[in-house]
Design a protein around this motif. Structure first.
Motif, PDB file in Angstrom:
ATOM      1  N   ASN A  41       0.058 -18.236  34.890  1.00 12.83           N
ATOM      2  CA  ASN A  41       1.418 -17.704  34.934  1.00 12.83           C
ATOM      3  C   ASN A  41       2.081 -17.966  36.281  1.00 12.83           C
ATOM      4  N   THR A  45       5.216 -24.096  34.502  1.00 10.53           N
ATOM      5  CA  THR A  45       5.033 -25.051  33.399  1.00 10.53           C
ATOM      6  C   THR A  45       4.677 -26.460  33.876  1.00 10.53           C
ATOM      7  N   GLY A  77      -3.288 -18.913  24.199  1.00  5.68           N
ATOM      8  CA  GLY A  77      -2.620 -18.117  25.220  1.00  5.68           C
ATOM      9  C   GLY A  77      -3.425 -16.924  25.686  1.00  5.68           C
ATOM     10  N   CYS A  92      -1.315 -12.119  28.286  1.00  5.08           N
ATOM     11  CA  CYS A  92      -1.408 -13.495  27.772  1.00  5.08           C
ATOM     12  C   CYS A  92      -0.546 -14.427  28.620  1.00  5.08           C
ATOM     13  N   GLU A  94       2.104 -17.903  28.632  1.00  7.48           N
ATOM     14  CA  GLU A  94       2.989 -18.757  27.839  1.00  7.48           C
ATOM     15  C   GLU A  94       2.503 -20.210  27.881  1.00  7.48           C
ATOM     16  N   CYS A  96       0.205 -22.492  26.880  1.00  5.94           N
ATOM     17  CA  CYS A  96      -0.873 -22.754  25.930  1.00  5.94           C
ATOM     18  C   CYS A  96      -0.370 -23.716  24.866  1.00  5.94           C
ATOM     19  N   PHE A  98      -0.258 -23.531  21.592  1.00  5.74           N
ATOM     20  CA  PHE A  98       0.524 -22.986  20.492  1.00  5.74           C
ATOM     21  C   PHE A  98       1.977 -22.709  20.865  1.00  5.74           C
ATOM     22  N   LYS A  99       2.256 -22.545  22.172  1.00  8.82           N
ATOM     23  CA  LYS A  99       3.622 -22.246  22.588  1.00  8.82           C
ATOM     24  C   LYS A  99       4.297 -23.443  23.245  1.00  8.82           C
ATOM     25  N   ALA A 100       3.646 -24.597  23.190  1.00 10.34           N
ATOM     26  CA  ALA A 100       4.212 -25.810  23.780  1.00 10.34           C
ATOM     27  C   ALA A 100       5.219 -26.451  22.820  1.00 10.34           C
ATOM     28  N   GLN A 101       5.990 -27.397  23.369  1.00  6.68           N
ATOM     29  CA  GLN A 101       6.965 -28.122  22.537  1.00  6.68           C
ATOM     30  C   GLN A 101       6.228 -28.996  21.525  1.00  6.68           C
ATOM     31  N   GLU A 102       6.833 -29.119  20.366  1.00  4.23           N
ATOM     32  CA  GLU A 102       6.201 -29.874  19.274  1.00  4.23           C
ATOM     33  C   GLU A 102       6.614 -31.345  19.326  1.00  4.23           C
TER      34      GLU A 102
END
Length: 397
Positions: A41, A45, A77, A92, A94, A96, A98-102
């Motif tokens: 954290n 990013t 996360g 948790c 951010e 990770c 699952f929360k990254a750009q697709e």
């Protein structure tokens, strides 16, 4: 009775302290998560900053012991509770998967991050390597992901080459070596495979033995070929530097002979490198009518160098093909071809046998009609001279 208070007896000797390494650390995945999540954290990013944090933390935190927790954090996360849900009572991150750009670029970045981690067991790494090889074969990820294996700690501990063996075996089970080579070249990984080993083992011989013994001779041969190409590029650059500094030709010739011996380079390969170096060492005039005169003057100066490495007929033919290719690729030289060949013939760089062979059968398709027409009269002269020489020999007999 004495009024002095009687002194109490004391124990003498060395006091032993319990050493930390003798104490068994308590297994505490919650504390491990707090340490990792807090660091992630704080880095934000920036993937490079995250990678540096995880790499540095690996020296303090036991990744191997908490491999499952670490995987949960980087993928979901945070630590997963039974049933696959995130624990509500834990902080948790951010940062990770699952929360990254697709998108593919982001996924490749995360894949690189996961690859360099030391926390996995050998079996887990082998499975990850095999999966990575399949994904590479199917084009799902870029070969640039391999840069993760050049991490200093992974290389030092021998993780990188072991991982690469499993990966390449998996990749080659799906695709041939040409496909693998093309993917590596596309992202500049073709010349970096030696970096899988520490500096003291970073040799073609060690690489070749390691991968050949592992049943990957295709990778061994590919790396050897790439190193040879790299050596030739360095050699050409050094030749150009020597020429630009105006070093004596005898010194350049001595240097080239030493390089041939050291790198086991054939004379045919070397004459091609010398030609390219000679033609790259000068700034050519853009006017067609002036460039021919400039080329003749320049090549006359370097003809002893060319002569020193055309002792074989095949080397002469190789040089002729290089001249043809150069004159075709550089349009201002199209009309200079014949004059260059004649100059090198007079300088004893090219012999009549090589020239006739080139003219009759060994020329390339590039500019064929133009160059053959240019050479027509000179070739006729060579043939007549050859016939006259044979006739004189017969008369002498």
């Amino acid at each position: 009775m004495s009024n002095q208070r009687q002194q109490k007896p004391t124990l003498t000797g060395q006091r032993f302290k319990t050493r930390k390494r003798d104490e068994k650390e308590r297994f505490d995945p919650s504390q491990f998560q707090e340490s990792i999540v807090q660091g992630l954290n704080q880095t934000g990013t920036d993937l490079e900053a995250v990678a540096k944090f995880l790499d540095a933390s690996g020296a303090k935190l036991d990744y191997r012991r908490y491999a499952e927790t670490l995987f949960d954090i980087l993928v979901a996360g945070g630590m997963l509770a039974p049933g696959g849900t995130l624990s509500d009572d834990m902080t948790c991150t951010e940062f990770c998967l699952f929360k990254a750009q697709e998108d593919m670029e982001t996924m490749q970045a995360y894949a690189q991050l996961l690859l360099f981690l030391k926390g996995f067991t050998e079996s887990e790494r082998n499975k990850l390597a095999m999966l990575t090889g399949i994904l590479l074969a199917n084009g799902n990820i870029s070969a640039s992901i391999l840069s993760s294996l050049f991490n200093e700690n992974l290389v030092k501990e021998g993780v990188s080459p072991c991982f690469a063996v499993k990966l390449f075996k998996s990749w080659l089970s799906e695709k041939d070596i040409n496909s693998v080579a093309a993917s590596l070249r596309k992202v500049g990984m073709d010349n970096r495979l030696m970096e899988l080993f520490p500096a003291n083992k970073r040799s073609c011989e060690h690489f070749s033995k390691y991968f050949t013994d592992a049943g990957l001779k295709e990778i061994s041969d590919f790396a050897r070929n790439q190193q040879s190409i790299g050596a030739r590029k360095e050699l050409q650059k050094e030749l150009e530097d020597l020429m630009s500094r105006g070093e004596p030709l005898k010194d350049i010739i001595a240097y080239v002979r030493e390089e041939i011996k050291k790198n086991n380079i054939s004379e045919q390969t070397m004459i091609g490198l010398i030609w390219s170096s000679v033609m790259s060492s000068v700034e050519w005039n853009k006017k067609e009518e002036l460039v021919t005169e400039q080329a003749i003057k320049h090549l006359k100066q370097y003809s002893p160098l060319l002569k020193a490495f055309t002792s074989q007929g095949l080397s002469e033919l190789t040089l002729l093909l290089k001249i043809q290719e150069y004159c075709y690729d550089n349009i201002h030289f199209m009309k200079a071809f014949q004059k260059i060949v004649v100059l090198l013939y007079k300088a004893d760089v090219l012999g009549e046998e090589a020239i006739l062979k080139w003219y009759n059968e060994a020329h390339q398709a590039k500019g064929k009609s133009v160059f053959l027409e240019q050479m027509k009269k000179f070739v006729e002269w060579l043939k007549n001279a050859e016939e006259e020489s044979e006739s004189e020999e017969e008369d002498a007999d």
